[in-house]
Design an enzyme around this catalytic site. Structure first.
Site, PDB file in Angstrom:
ATOM      1  N   THR A  48      24.755  31.910 -15.041  1.00 22.71           N
ATOM      2  CA  THR A  48      25.177  30.623 -15.701  1.00 22.71           C
ATOM      3  C   THR A  48      24.054  29.498 -15.812  1.00 22.71           C
ATOM      4  O   THR A  48      24.561  28.565 -16.292  1.00 22.71           O
ATOM      5  CB  THR A  48      26.451  30.089 -14.962  1.00 22.71           C
TER       6      THR A  48
ATOM      7  N   LEU B  10      21.572  26.738 -14.899  1.00 21.62           N
ATOM      8  CA  LEU B  10      21.727  25.410 -14.115  1.00 21.62           C
ATOM      9  C   LEU B  10      22.905  24.515 -14.322  1.00 21.62           C
ATOM     10  O   LEU B  10      22.785  23.497 -15.064  1.00 21.62           O
ATOM     11  CB  LEU B  10      20.284  24.682 -14.134  1.00 21.62           C
ATOM     12  N   HIS B  11      24.080  25.170 -14.195  1.00 21.86           N
ATOM     13  CA  HIS B  11      25.219  24.362 -14.511  1.00 21.86           C
ATOM     14  C   HIS B  11      25.477  23.445 -13.051  1.00 21.86           C
ATOM     15  O   HIS B  11      24.374  23.358 -12.365  1.00 21.86           O
ATOM     16  CB  HIS B  11      26.502  25.255 -14.717  1.00 21.86           C
ATOM     17  N   LEU B  12      26.519  22.822 -13.244  1.00 24.08           N
ATOM     18  CA  LEU B  12      26.928  21.806 -12.061  1.00 24.08           C
ATOM     19  C   LEU B  12      26.329  22.396 -10.559  1.00 24.08           C
ATOM     20  O   LEU B  12      25.775  21.671  -9.626  1.00 24.08           O
ATOM     21  CB  LEU B  12      28.066  21.126 -12.158  1.00 24.08           C
TER      22      LEU B  12
END
Length: 88
Positions: free
Chosen positions: A12, A14-16
């Site tokens: 995914t 560098l999402h949250l």
């Protein structure tokens, strides 16, 4: 100053959650820590908003840049974190 290029391998990017983990690790060190991405992009590794604003996706390459008293251990820790896919 020390630098190293690493590829983001978690699916995914560098999402949250991984951005938060990355920033928490960077904040453990007194060195100035940034990363370069794309052609001219630079992000502050100690700021979640800066990391998220970079829009780093899976497969993208970043260059982590550490400058300061604890630059070598900081770089090693952040590279290891990225190479392990942030535990995902």
């Amino acid at each position: 100053m020390v630098t190293q290029k690493v590829q983001i391998i978690n699916p995914t990017g560098l999402h949250l959650r991984p951005a938060g983990i990355f920033c928490q690790e960077a904040m453990k060190y007194t060195s100035n820590i940034t990363f370069r991405y794309g052609i001219n992009g630079t992000a502050n590794a100690k700021s979640v908003l800066s990391v998220l604003g970079a829009c780093i996706k899976s497969g993208d390459e970043i260059e982590i840049v550490c400058d300061g008293d604890d630059e070598a251990p900081a770089l090693a820790a952040l590279v290891a974190l990225v190479e392990n896919g942030f535990g995902e």
